[in-house]
Write a protein that holds these residues in place. Sequence first.
Motif, PDB file in Angstrom:
ATOM      1  N   SER A 229       0.940  -1.286   0.368  1.00 44.85           N
ATOM      2  CA  SER A 229       0.288  -0.807  -0.045  1.00 44.85           C
ATOM      3  C   SER A 229       1.181   1.167  -0.305  1.00 44.85           C
ATOM      4  O   SER A 229       0.672   2.180  -0.420  1.00 44.85           O
ATOM      5  CB  SER A 229      -1.427   0.297   1.478  1.00 44.85           C
ATOM      6  OG  SER A 229      -1.508   1.165   1.250  1.00 44.85           O
ATOM      7  N   ASP A 230       1.712   1.446   0.660  1.00 37.79           N
ATOM      8  CA  ASP A 230       2.918   2.271   1.072  1.00 37.79           C
ATOM      9  C   ASP A 230       3.953   2.221  -0.735  1.00 37.79           C
ATOM     10  O   ASP A 230       3.357   3.272  -1.208  1.00 37.79           O
ATOM     11  CB  ASP A 230       3.898   2.295   1.705  1.00 37.79           C
ATOM     12  CG  ASP A 230       3.543   2.377   3.395  1.00 37.79           C
ATOM     13  OD1 ASP A 230       2.669   2.707   4.264  1.00 37.79           O
ATOM     14  OD2 ASP A 230       4.056   1.536   4.406  1.00 37.79           O
ATOM     15  N   ILE A 231       3.832   1.885  -1.039  1.00 37.88           N
ATOM     16  CA  ILE A 231       4.280   1.682  -2.421  1.00 37.88           C
ATOM     17  C   ILE A 231       3.196   2.117  -3.368  1.00 37.88           C
ATOM     18  O   ILE A 231       3.740   2.711  -4.575  1.00 37.88           O
ATOM     19  CB  ILE A 231       5.064   0.274  -3.012  1.00 37.88           C
ATOM     20  CG1 ILE A 231       6.372  -0.308  -2.498  1.00 37.88           C
ATOM     21  CG2 ILE A 231       5.437  -0.163  -4.787  1.00 37.88           C
ATOM     22  CD1 ILE A 231       6.837  -1.716  -2.296  1.00 37.88           C
ATOM     23  N   MET A 232       2.507   1.891  -3.290  1.00 40.43           N
ATOM     24  CA  MET A 232       1.247   2.410  -4.423  1.00 40.43           C
ATOM     25  C   MET A 232       0.763   4.137  -3.876  1.00 40.43           C
ATOM     26  O   MET A 232       0.189   4.600  -4.947  1.00 40.43           O
ATOM     27  CB  MET A 232      -0.177   1.486  -4.207  1.00 40.43           C
ATOM     28  CG  MET A 232      -0.215   0.124  -4.473  1.00 40.43           C
ATOM     29  SD  MET A 232       0.536  -0.278  -6.222  1.00 40.43           S
ATOM     30  CE  MET A 232      -0.310   0.499  -6.976  1.00 40.43           C
ATOM     31  N   LYS A 233       1.113   4.537  -2.984  1.00 38.16           N
ATOM     32  CA  LYS A 233       1.092   6.155  -2.799  1.00 38.16           C
ATOM     33  C   LYS A 233       2.235   6.569  -3.432  1.00 38.16           C
ATOM     34  O   LYS A 233       2.679   8.382  -3.166  1.00 38.16           O
ATOM     35  CB  LYS A 233       1.154   6.134  -1.325  1.00 38.16           C
ATOM     36  CG  LYS A 233      -0.327   5.464  -0.707  1.00 38.16           C
ATOM     37  CD  LYS A 233      -0.575   5.213   1.170  1.00 38.16           C
ATOM     38  CE  LYS A 233      -1.336   5.038   1.619  1.00 38.16           C
ATOM     39  NZ  LYS A 233      -1.218   4.842   2.716  1.00 38.16           N
ATOM     40  N   ILE A 234       3.577   6.010  -4.445  1.00 31.97           N
ATOM     41  CA  ILE A 234       4.746   7.257  -4.345  1.00 31.97           C
ATOM     42  C   ILE A 234       4.451   7.997  -5.413  1.00 31.97           C
ATOM     43  O   ILE A 234       3.709   7.395  -6.385  1.00 31.97           O
ATOM     44  CB  ILE A 234       6.255   6.063  -4.181  1.00 31.97           C
ATOM     45  CG1 ILE A 234       5.923   4.662  -5.528  1.00 31.97           C
ATOM     46  CG2 ILE A 234       6.272   5.694  -2.455  1.00 31.97           C
ATOM     47  CD1 ILE A 234       7.193   4.090  -4.742  1.00 31.97           C
TER      48      ILE A 234
END
Length: 452
Positions: A229-234
């Motif tokens: 999920s963190d990766i999808m926000k970058i």
Amino acid sequence: MILKRKIYDKLLEWKKESHGTKAILIEGARRIGKSTVSEEFGKNEYDSYLLIDFAKKDKEVEEFFLRYMNDLDTFFMLLSAHYGVKLVERNSLIIFDEVQMFPQARAAVKYLVADGRYDYIETGSLISIKENVKDIVIPSEERHISMYPLDFEEFAWALGEKLLVEYVKCCFEKKEPLERSMHNKAMLLFKQYMLIGGMPKPVVLFIENHKDFTEADKEKRDILKLYRSDIMKINAQYRSKVLAIFDQIPGLLSQHEKRVVFKRIQEGSYADQYEDTFFWLSDSMISNECFLCSDPNVGLSINEIRTYVKCYLGDTGLLVSHAFDENELLDVEVYKQILGDKLSMNEGMLYENVIAQMLTANGHKLYFYTSYNEEKHRNDIEIDFILSNNSKLRYKMFPIEVKSGKNYTITSMTRFREKYKARIGECYIIHPRNLLIKDGIVCIPPYMTMCL
């Protein structure tokens, strides 16, 4: 259940030395216990503490930072009233939790520390990622400290094995093997560490469920989803590449060489295209990078080649859950097979990853070495890790080979030792057997990695 963490002693040292002249920033991956240890420190070492969780996006509190930095009396009065905490001058701690979610609070540290009334701990994941620092001036009144998942020793403490750890350290110092039953006990503990890892909640669930792996595995999968999920926000420019590397870490580590071959990730791709990718993964502390050192005769960092990289997952327990889907875990009873030394597939991947994790927790930067033989058309020397004593005048290096099986050769290590003998302090083979010294090479069981 509160787990004993070594970082607590570092916080005590900071409190004693800084006298309020520096805030401390605890950097680490998500879910490794930064908030828990900060709160525990506040409870035990101060008259009162106040925790501001910026992940909650409390607009009222954020407004305090934007409006009252020039009127700190009002600022502290409002904070105290909002949280219902009485602040005691020089004996209260204010914790900025997940400070990367509100960079203005981090910028305010300069003024708050100069004011001198209270102590400050900041916690953050992805803290120095470009997106989180582009609009602020990083305060010089900030001391950084890295926090990792539980190391093997902390894991042993959690399982009530403090005396076993002390015995292991004693045997390492004396270069003596453990008594046989104690070696077997230490190896079983190590395998549990390799399978569960060092993320606090999975460790607690493992203990509370009487060493059943099921609930711990569910929690590890939740953490992996959080990372995704963190990766999808970058930043969209390199999001897909970060996701590709993250998803392929188990596959990359299951290969013989274990290093990233970029054209296998995507046809026609090359290392320079992935520079931001590895920066993001390592800076978020999701992964541990290991770079090729081309000439360890001079120094490791001086001769690192960043286009040759191995990418280990920051926690090996997460790697186990990442490598096997839930049905596969149940079908092949992976946990049971590894505990019984019956899983040949992927065991080398797990061993090397956990050694990388243990070395990183001890503060080592990771380097590896290979030497290509033109006549044989293959690498004739492969060293998994090289440590350095970091001395500029009396430089010594310590090569390490990791062997997951009990039968192996030491050809690579012997050749490496002959080539660089003037600069080698000690050579180590890490293997599943007890400690022994073979041809001047110290062969240690994996649990002794904590002593390096």
